[in-house]
Design an enzyme around this catalytic site. Structure first.
Site: not given
Ligand SMILES: Cc1ncc(COP(=O)(O)O)c(C=O)c1O
Ligand SMILES: N[C@@H](CCOP(=O)(O)O)C(=O)O
Length: 472
Positions: A113
């Site tokens: 993120k």
């Molecule tokens: C460590 C981790 N891996 C994978 C994901 C999944 O990613 P997305 O929500 O973009 O599918 C998340 C949350 O977003 C996450 O925090």
């Molecule tokens: N897995 C995410 C959930 C939120 O996802 P987002 O990509 O829409 O911000 C988290 O860790 O918060």
């Protein structure tokens, strides 16, 4: 100017900066570019070996379409990626004859993120400052988005940040990253519910127009198009490192809210030669079930060792359905109406076929996740986090074709989930030195029910107090 349209077809068309500050479209949909920008093979070739921030400028520039100058974009990208602790920002490691792991966790909060959030905070601050505006961001998190947002937006003058996370359903490290900043503009709320409740509240706040206008609401979840676009960049850097545009690649992506893998789809739309995009889910496997049956059906959320993917309502799937349906906004309105009413919808055959043309999906249960962590440690001496383990478990199962390199996205550092990693392989991963002391900091936290009205009241109070503070 690149304009953006809503997946539900009934919100104003906007340019990049407005889309970035708007968050959810006013009709409840998600913004998406009207036309996909293209990078030519020559431009893709020219990305090889360049600093990450320069690639970011090349990839993001067509989406910004002149609303922010190249020089300003370059300065912000360079500052954003200077916060990463690895010189390559997102290093790519070979882990098998045709398998590569893309490490996305070298940023300040040890999860992928940071890649988008570090840039997004700079972009938003820049635009708010120029427009002399302030905003209230409400973000929902299953653990990682929240920490990255706190790190990126803490102490910014024009932003108040309210973070909703599911009480008791995230790791201790994730919680401490959200609750110990001490920044006056950061307000962490532990919600008595799961992530889907938090995300539903955020969308509910956006859909309450009087409220959203009163607090100048913005979002930094993957609702926000700028989040997605910043995540497109590493699909380019990793594929180019392996020979793109002259060599095709696959990606396996641990998936929850579908933002990260959708960024891979965007890269493909822009001209990157991607063969398959492989969704890897934990037991909260709504997407794997949907690809198999054509029925998107919300079930109970199970708590797992990969808590950030404990998600049923996968927000960005709406963007894909919009695409796969030939941009049929009325179909999307009807599917989302059905989801709101009955917790399910059935994909029309042509839409399902279009999704299957690009994506595969698999799931790993808790035992398979644990076994993948153990195998990575025993066979290669690698400590991997449970989300990465889900992706590796799914990737390792698919041995049909090794002629195309498969890039597995490693989305978090093992030390964010020390209990799960230790239980699987007997080794407790240590936090990096720069986070020494995190776990003994003082927490500031408020527990609240999963009640939109109560959250609205709280956010209004936060916003009023901040305005008074700014005026005085
Ligand atoms: C460590 C981790 N891996 C994978 C994901 C999944 O990613 P997305 O929500 O973009 O599918 C998340 C949350 O977003 C996450 O925090
Ligand atoms: N897995 C995410 C959930 C939120 O996802 P987002 O990509 O829409 O911000 C988290 O860790 O918060």
């Amino acid at each position: 100017m690149t304009t953006y349209v809503s997946t539900r077809g009934d919100a104003p068309r906007l340019g990049f900066c407005d889309v970035m500050l708007t968050g959810l479209a006013r009709d409840g949909g998600l913004y998406i570019p009207e036309v996909w920008p293209q990078l030519t093979p020559d431009t893709i070739t020219s990305l090889f070996g360049r600093p990450y921030w320069e690639v970011a400028v090349e990839v993001i520039r067509p989406f910004v379409a002149g609303e922010i100058s190249d020089a300003e974009l370059g300065r912000m990208a360079s500052d954003a990626y200077a916060t990463f602790r690895h010189p390559a920002v997102v290093p790519l490691r070979q882990t098998g004859s045709s398998q590569f792991v893309l490490e996305l966790f070298h940023g300040p909060t040890l999860a992928f993120k940071d890649v988008a959030m570090q840039l997004l905070s700079r972009l938003m601050d820049h635009v708010l400052e120029k427009r002399k505006q302030r905003t209230t961001i409400v973000v929902a998190t299953s653990g990682d988005t929240g920490g990255a947002a706190v790190e990126a937006f803490a102490n910014l003058n024009n932003v108040d940040l309210v973070v909703l996370f599911p009480h008791g359903r995230i790791s201790d490290v994730q919680r401490m990253m959200m609750t110990t900043s001490g920044a006056p503009n950061v307000h962490p709320l532990a919600i008595e519910g799961h992530f889907d409740d938090c995300q539903a509240i955020v969308k509910g706040l956006f859909n309450h127009h009087k409220f959203r206008d009163q607090v100048a609401l913005s979002g930094v979840n993957s609702i926000n198009w700028a989040r997605i676009v910043a995540q497109v960049v590493y699909y380019f850097t990793s594929a180019v490192a392996l020979g793109a545009p002259n060599r095709v690649v696959d990606f396996t992506v641990p998936t929850g809210n579908f933002g990260d893998i959708f960024a891979g789809y965007v890269a493909k739309k822009m001209g990157l030669p991607v063969r398959r995009l492989k969704i890897a889910a934990n037991v909260n496997d709504i997407l794997a079930r949907t690809l198999k049956t054509g029925i998107y059906e919300v079930r109970e959320v199970h708590a797992t060792t990969s808590p950030s993917m404990d998600i049923q309502v996968s927000s960005n799937f709406e963007r894909l359905l919009f695409e796969a349906s030939g941009r049929d906004a009325s179909l999307i309105r009807s599917l989302m109406g059905s989801l709101a009413q009955s917790g399910r919808f059935v994909l029309p055959d042509a839409v399902l076929a279009a999704v299957r043309e690009e994506f595969d999906a698999g799931r790993a249960d808790e035992a398979e996740t644990e076994s993948a962590i153990r195998a990575a440690w025993r066979e290669a001496g690698d400590l991997i986090d449970p989300h990465t383990a889900v992706a590796l478990a799914v990737a390792d199962r698919d041995t049909t074709d090794s002629s195309v390199p498969n890039i597995v996205l490693s989305t978090a550092h093992a030390a964010k989930f020390p209990d799960a990693v230790e239980a699987a392989c007997g080794i407790r991963p240590e936090l990096p030195a720069w986070l020494d002391g995190l776990m003994s900091k003082t927490e500031s936290i408020k527990i609240m029910p999963r009640d939109q009205v109560a959250i609205e009241r709280h956010v209004l109070a936060v916003s009023r107090a901040a305005k008074q503070g700014a005026a005085g």
